[in-house]
Design a protein around this motif. Structure first.
Motif, mmCIF file in Angstrom:
data_model
loop_
_atom_site.group_PDB
_atom_site.id
_atom_site.type_symbol
_atom_site.label_atom_id
_atom_site.label_comp_id
_atom_site.label_asym_id
_atom_site.label_seq_id
_atom_site.Cartn_x
_atom_site.Cartn_y
_atom_site.Cartn_z
ATOM 1 N N UNK A 93 0.839 -1.187 0.000
ATOM 2 C CA UNK A 93 0.000 0.000 0.000
ATOM 3 C C UNK A 93 0.878 1.243 0.000
ATOM 4 N N UNK A 94 0.404 2.261 -0.724
ATOM 5 C CA UNK A 94 1.102 3.541 -0.748
ATOM 6 C C UNK A 94 0.031 4.624 -0.803
ATOM 7 N N UNK A 95 -0.204 5.285 0.320
ATOM 8 C CA UNK A 95 -1.278 6.272 0.382
ATOM 9 C C UNK A 95 -2.618 5.600 0.150
ATOM 10 N N UNK A 96 -3.373 6.082 -0.830
ATOM 11 C CA UNK A 96 -4.683 5.477 -1.102
ATOM 12 C C UNK A 96 -4.601 4.415 -2.207
ATOM 13 N N UNK A 97 -3.397 4.017 -2.540
ATOM 14 C CA UNK A 97 -3.158 3.085 -3.638
ATOM 15 C C UNK A 97 -2.696 1.726 -3.115
ATOM 16 N N UNK A 152 12.498 -14.039 -18.722
ATOM 17 C CA UNK A 152 11.753 -15.306 -18.671
ATOM 18 C C UNK A 152 10.715 -15.326 -17.553
ATOM 19 N N UNK A 153 10.203 -14.145 -17.255
ATOM 20 C CA UNK A 153 9.196 -13.997 -16.206
ATOM 21 C C UNK A 153 8.030 -13.178 -16.741
ATOM 22 N N UNK A 154 6.821 -13.626 -16.422
ATOM 23 C CA UNK A 154 5.623 -12.875 -16.767
ATOM 24 C C UNK A 154 5.253 -12.042 -15.550
ATOM 25 N N UNK A 155 4.939 -10.768 -15.768
ATOM 26 C CA UNK A 155 4.626 -9.863 -14.661
ATOM 27 C C UNK A 155 3.218 -9.306 -14.849
ATOM 28 N N UNK A 156 2.414 -9.419 -13.806
ATOM 29 C CA UNK A 156 1.095 -8.787 -13.742
ATOM 30 C C UNK A 156 1.200 -7.687 -12.700
ATOM 31 N N UNK A 157 0.977 -6.449 -13.115
ATOM 32 C CA UNK A 157 1.111 -5.308 -12.211
ATOM 33 C C UNK A 157 -0.234 -4.592 -12.171
ATOM 34 N N UNK A 158 -0.887 -4.657 -11.029
ATOM 35 C CA UNK A 158 -2.217 -4.094 -10.851
ATOM 36 C C UNK A 158 -2.128 -2.966 -9.818
ATOM 37 N N UNK A 159 -2.709 -1.828 -10.158
ATOM 38 C CA UNK A 159 -2.820 -0.712 -9.219
ATOM 39 C C UNK A 159 -4.304 -0.415 -9.053
ATOM 40 N N UNK A 160 -4.755 -0.376 -7.806
ATOM 41 C CA UNK A 160 -6.136 0.011 -7.516
ATOM 42 C C UNK A 160 -6.133 1.069 -6.409
ATOM 43 N N UNK A 161 -7.191 1.877 -6.406
ATOM 44 C CA UNK A 161 -7.288 2.984 -5.449
ATOM 45 C C UNK A 161 -8.451 2.769 -4.487
#
Length: 164
Positions: A93-97, A152-161
């Protein structure tokens, strides 16, 4: 309701699963611990780093989001050679994120041959909702999704508020 149905379906796995992750929410604990235990049962090396500050998000949304991310990661990692199987799950978590990053080993580039991340399962009418669900939940929380590959890595990067 989705989380309760999932817990009911997997109750046997849950009671036999060691509690490895405790973020203060029994539904999310169940999802994380069951999915990470399943990964380990396939010989997948698991690294997990989570933060307890998940207020402002519906548990059912987080369960669905995390469950789909980990299902996809497990499916891809278990296709790798045993010594190369790995998943890293990070929720911070970072602030409201809230940032959720899942890295998993892959045999070959996914995005080169499947840029839209469509299901590769035979019955596409019953499968292929995971990525769509992830994107819908991210949009619900004014967030973003990013899927990319590195080393050789798959990355899923999700940001939600947070909705507070």
């Amino acid at each position: 309701n989705e989380a309760q149905a999932l817990v009911s379906e997997n109750y046997g796995n849950i009671i036999s699963t060691d509690v490895v992750v405790d973020i203060g929410n029994e539904f999310l604990n169940a999802i994380l611990n069951v999915k990470l235990s399943i990964a380990k049962s396939f010989g997948i090396s698991v690294i997990c780093s989570v933060e307890k500050n998940i207020s402002g998000f519906k548990s059912t949304d987080l369960c669905s989001l995390i469950g789909n991310l980990l299902d996809n990661a497990i499916e891809a990692a278990k296709q790798c050679n045993l010594e190369n199987r790995s998943i890293e799950f990070n929720m911070a978590s970072s602030g409201n994120r809230l940032n959720i990053i899942v890295r998993n080993s892959i045999v070959a580039s996914v995005l080169t041959y499947n840029a839209k991340l469509s299901t590769t399962k035979k019955n596409s009418l019953e499968h292929g909702f995971g990525i769509k669900t992830i994107k819908i939940i991210a949009e619900k929380y004014n967030g973003t999704t990013d899927f990319y590959e590195e080393n050789h890595t798959f990355v899923s990067y999700i940001i939600i508020y947070r909705n507070e």
